[in-house]
Write a protein that holds these residues in place. Structure first.
Motif, short mmCIF file in Angstrom:
data_model
loop_
_atom_site.label_atom_id
_atom_site.label_comp_id
_atom_site.label_asym_id
_atom_site.label_seq_id
_atom_site.Cartn_x
_atom_site.Cartn_y
_atom_site.Cartn_z
N ASN A 2 24.45 1.22 5.46
CA ASN A 2 23.64 0.99 6.58
C ASN A 2 23.02 -0.40 6.77
OD1 ASN A 2 23.96 3.72 7.19
ND2 ASN A 2 21.88 4.16 6.41
N ASN A 3 22.90 -1.03 7.79
CA ASN A 3 22.14 -2.38 8.12
C ASN A 3 20.77 -2.54 7.44
OD1 ASN A 3 20.46 -4.32 9.42
ND2 ASN A 3 22.31 -5.12 10.10
N PRO A 4 20.28 -3.55 6.63
CA PRO A 4 19.13 -3.71 5.85
C PRO A 4 17.93 -3.48 6.69
CG PRO A 4 20.51 -5.38 5.35
CD PRO A 4 21.44 -4.71 6.25
N ASP A 5 18.28 -4.05 8.13
CA ASP A 5 17.08 -4.24 9.13
C ASP A 5 17.27 -2.88 10.05
OD1 ASP A 5 15.85 -6.28 8.19
OD2 ASP A 5 16.97 -7.55 9.27
N ASN A 6 17.75 -1.87 9.56
CA ASN A 6 18.00 -0.68 10.49
C ASN A 6 18.58 -0.87 11.71
OD1 ASN A 6 16.74 0.49 8.30
ND2 ASN A 6 14.77 0.19 9.30
N PHE A 7 19.58 -1.71 11.94
CA PHE A 7 20.35 -2.01 13.01
C PHE A 7 20.94 -0.56 13.46
CE2 PHE A 7 21.36 -6.63 14.07
CZ PHE A 7 20.16 -7.01 13.62
N ILE A 8 20.90 0.02 14.66
CA ILE A 8 21.80 1.05 15.26
C ILE A 8 23.18 0.48 15.23
CG2 ILE A 8 19.72 2.22 16.42
CD1 ILE A 8 21.00 1.38 19.07
N GLU A 9 24.17 1.48 15.00
CA GLU A 9 25.68 1.14 15.14
C GLU A 9 26.11 1.89 16.38
OE1 GLU A 9 27.43 1.67 11.31
OE2 GLU A 9 25.51 1.49 10.44
N LEU A 10 27.13 1.02 17.09
CA LEU A 10 28.08 1.70 18.28
C LEU A 10 29.19 1.08 17.86
CD1 LEU A 10 25.83 0.80 21.53
CD2 LEU A 10 25.96 2.82 20.14
N HIS A 11 30.17 2.24 17.63
CA HIS A 11 31.49 1.90 17.03
C HIS A 11 32.31 2.56 18.34
CE1 HIS A 11 30.42 0.91 12.82
NE2 HIS A 11 29.44 1.79 13.18
N PHE A 12 32.94 1.37 18.82
CA PHE A 12 34.11 1.84 20.09
C PHE A 12 35.43 2.08 19.30
CE2 PHE A 12 30.44 -0.18 21.88
CZ PHE A 12 30.25 0.44 23.16
N LEU A 13 35.69 3.40 18.69
CA LEU A 13 36.93 3.35 18.14
C LEU A 13 38.13 3.78 19.08
CD1 LEU A 13 35.54 5.57 15.13
CD2 LEU A 13 36.14 3.36 15.11
N LYS A 14 39.11 3.11 18.66
CA LYS A 14 40.17 3.73 19.70
C LYS A 14 40.27 4.95 20.11
CE LYS A 14 43.77 0.18 18.43
NZ LYS A 14 44.08 -0.40 17.24
N SER A 15 40.21 5.98 19.26
CA SER A 15 40.72 7.37 19.53
C SER A 15 39.49 7.79 20.67
CB SER A 15 40.63 8.18 18.28
OG SER A 15 39.15 7.98 17.72
N LEU A 16 38.34 7.11 20.71
CA LEU A 16 37.26 7.75 21.68
C LEU A 16 37.15 6.97 23.01
CD1 LEU A 16 34.50 8.38 18.87
CD2 LEU A 16 35.87 9.97 19.81
N LEU A 17 38.04 5.77 23.00
CA LEU A 17 37.69 5.07 24.21
C LEU A 17 37.75 5.85 25.80
CD1 LEU A 17 39.33 1.79 23.23
CD2 LEU A 17 36.91 2.19 23.47
N PRO A 18 36.93 5.89 26.20
CA PRO A 18 36.08 4.73 26.48
C PRO A 18 34.70 5.19 26.09
CG PRO A 18 36.22 5.86 28.80
CD PRO A 18 37.21 6.45 27.67
N GLY A 19 34.66 5.89 24.97
CA GLY A 19 33.53 6.34 24.49
C GLY A 19 33.11 5.74 23.11
N TYR A 20 32.24 6.28 22.39
CA TYR A 20 32.04 5.59 21.06
C TYR A 20 31.18 6.59 20.14
CZ TYR A 20 27.32 4.72 23.19
OH TYR A 20 25.93 4.75 23.61
N PHE A 21 31.43 6.22 18.72
CA PHE A 21 30.77 7.03 17.84
C PHE A 21 29.74 6.28 17.39
CE2 PHE A 21 30.77 7.05 12.89
CZ PHE A 21 30.65 8.48 12.79
N TRP A 22 28.58 6.91 17.02
CA TRP A 22 27.26 6.08 16.66
C TRP A 22 26.47 6.74 15.48
CZ3 TRP A 22 26.35 9.56 20.92
CH2 TRP A 22 25.47 10.44 20.81
N ILE A 23 25.94 5.66 14.95
CA ILE A 23 24.88 6.28 13.39
C ILE A 23 23.79 5.36 13.62
CG2 ILE A 23 24.76 5.83 11.05
CD1 ILE A 23 27.96 5.53 10.80
N PHE A 24 22.70 6.10 14.00
CA PHE A 24 21.35 5.66 14.25
C PHE A 24 20.39 6.25 12.88
CE2 PHE A 24 21.38 5.79 19.07
CZ PHE A 24 22.57 4.78 19.18
#
Ligand SMILES: Cc1cc2nc3c(=O)[nH]c(=O)nc-3n(C[C@H](O)[C@H](O)[C@H](O)COP(=O)(O)OP(=O)(O)OC[C@H]3O[C@@H](n4cnc5c(N)ncnc54)[C@H](O)[C@@H]3O)c2cc1C
Length: 416
Positions: free
Chosen positions: A203-225
């Motif tokens: 995880n990012n040390p400053d707790n960035f939220i992550e939006l991953h626009f993965l090919k298999s999910l387009l036009p959506g995304y996978f997130w880790i908050f």
């Protein structure tokens, strides 16, 4: 039968914002929810700067109490990852500097379980004598009479007569569908799922939220908050149109990413699923709609106001709830609850949120063209000016208007 000037159906962020703003204006109201709080709500749990701004406008003391609450995690930005895995970190503040830490004084974004955040808002409601809260009441029918709405719940055992309704009962609102005639259009609707995990690494040390626009999910995304205590909210959101067309099973897609994607397989190596995987709809604000009528206004998800690019709906829920309360005060003063009078609410909502919703719709469409999206991300990661602009997008609503111009992207792509 109870009687009130304003009845609010739904005590999520949009409904409680409306009730709290009415209380600030010394207007009594009744607010009803089918749940008993604290209650869960399927969500990514990401709170952008807009949330504090909106609460501050309602009552600075509420914003201060949220800033001091210890059930949330401070987050300083967002990491976007393009389909070709170009990663771009955007701090919420234009002066974000990961090295010197000066930004740490004033975090703008938070991640906070809805169980806690919504309960915080309901506690604020409970502080106010102007607000009568009724939990455990499921509203089933609405009857428009010559001098008000009669709202009935719990198989007839609960009834309120109100001069005006604020409908805040979320994405599955029957009022929105049956009275306001707003129905789901799959190109303006996202299907989302969410789960809680513990011990994800990297995880990012400053707790960035992550939006991953993965090919298999387009036009959506996978997130880790990231959440407090080593937990994280993990989920997937995809435009319903694509889910239907590709016959996607979001739960399967998410588990497949976690188990088999080379990057996430590693990051989830020691992770543990700590909840069930739940789904819910996201009604997008990518199309303008009529969100008021005779004696009613729709707010939050019931008004289809979710940001089509980021999936953020809490901030717009709070904003629209506040605007509906201001409009309600004006309607009560004028003793005019007509559709024509309340149309001013629509104008205000779209004046304030329209430019941003249109920009996000453009960005959402861009994701449909992975090469363009990849190029934009690649360029952005090397372009300081663009990074600053992107962070202003979170920090300063007016500056987003700059980004809403197609010429901006053309210049960016072709004048490098
Ligand atoms: C998977 C997913 C991820 C998301 N991630 C984010 C995110 O990270 N950040 C963000 O800002 N937004 C996110 N959203 C959107 C966000 O959850 C919504 O925009 C937000 O909850 C809208 O608030 P609301 O008050 O309009 O509705 P809700 O929060 O849905 O509240 C509606 C309330 O109405 C009550 N209710 C419903 N029907 C009745 C009835 N018949 N009678 C009485 N009460 C009733 C419910 O119990 C509920 O308390 C996400 C949504 C989903 C589905």
């Amino acid at each position: 039968m109870l009687e009130t000037k304003v009845c609010i159906v739904g005590a999520g962020p949009a409904g409680t914002a409306a009730a709290l703003q009415l209380a600030q204006l010394n207007i009594d109201c009744i607010i009803v929810d089918k749940a008993v709080f604290p209650r869960d709500k399927v969500c990514g749990d990401g709170l952008s700067g807009k949330v504090i701004t909106a609460l501050n406008r309602i009552d600075p003391a509420i914003a201060t109490r949220l800033k001091e609450a210890n059930f949330k995690l401070n987050s300083w930005g967002v990491t976007f990852v393009s389909p070709a895995r170009h990663s771009l970190d955007v701090g919420y503040r234009p002066d974000y500097n990961s090295k010197d830490g000066s930004h740490k004084e004033t975090p703008i974004g938070y991640v906070c379980k809805r169980m806690d955040f919504d309960n915080f808002l309901v506690d604020e409601v409970k502080r106010r004598k102007e607000i009568q809260l009724h939990e455990n009441v499921n509203i089933e029918s609405y009857e428009l009479t010559s001098d008000g709405y009669i709202v009935t719940g719990n198989k007839g055992s609960f009834q309120v007569k109100a001069q005006l309704l604020i409908i805040a009962n979320g994405a599955h609102s029957s009022f929105t569908k049956n009275v306001a005639n707003i129905t789901i259009e799959h190109k303006h609707y996202v299907a989302g799922i969410r789960a809680y995990y513990k011990n994800i690494s990297g995880n990012n040390p400053d707790n960035f939220i992550e939006l991953h626009f993965l090919k298999s999910l387009l036009p959506g995304y996978f997130w880790i908050f990231p959440l407090p205590n080593g937990e994280a909210n993990v989920g997937v959101g995809v435009l319903s149109e694509a889910v239907r067309k590709k016959k996607m099973n979001l739960k399967k897609s998410m588990l497949d990413i976690i188990e088999n994607d080379p990057v996430f397989k590693e990051r989830f190596k020691n992770a543990e699923l700590t909840s069930s995987i739940e789904g819910y709809g996201l009604p997008l604000g990518s199309k303008k709609r009529v969100i008021s009528g005779e004696r009613y206004m729709l707010v939050g998800d019931a008004a289809f106001l979710i940001d089509p690019f980021t999936g953020e709906g809490i901030g717009n829920g709070l904003y629209s709830g506040r605007l509906a309360a201001l409009e309600a005060a004006e309607a009560i003063r004028a003793n005019d609850f007509s559709a024509a009078k309340l149309a001013h609410y629509d104008a205000e909502v779209y004046r304030i949120m329209g430019p941003e919703l249109r920009l996000s719709h453009r960005l959402q469409k861009l994701v449909n063209f992975p090469w363009l999206f990849n190029t934009l991300m690649k360029v952005s990661s090397r372009n300081k000016q663009l990074q600053e602009l992107l962070s202003c997008m979170f920090y300063e609503v007016d500056l987003r208007k700059k980004l809403a111009k197609p010429s901006f992207y053309l210049k960016l792509l072709f004048n490098r």
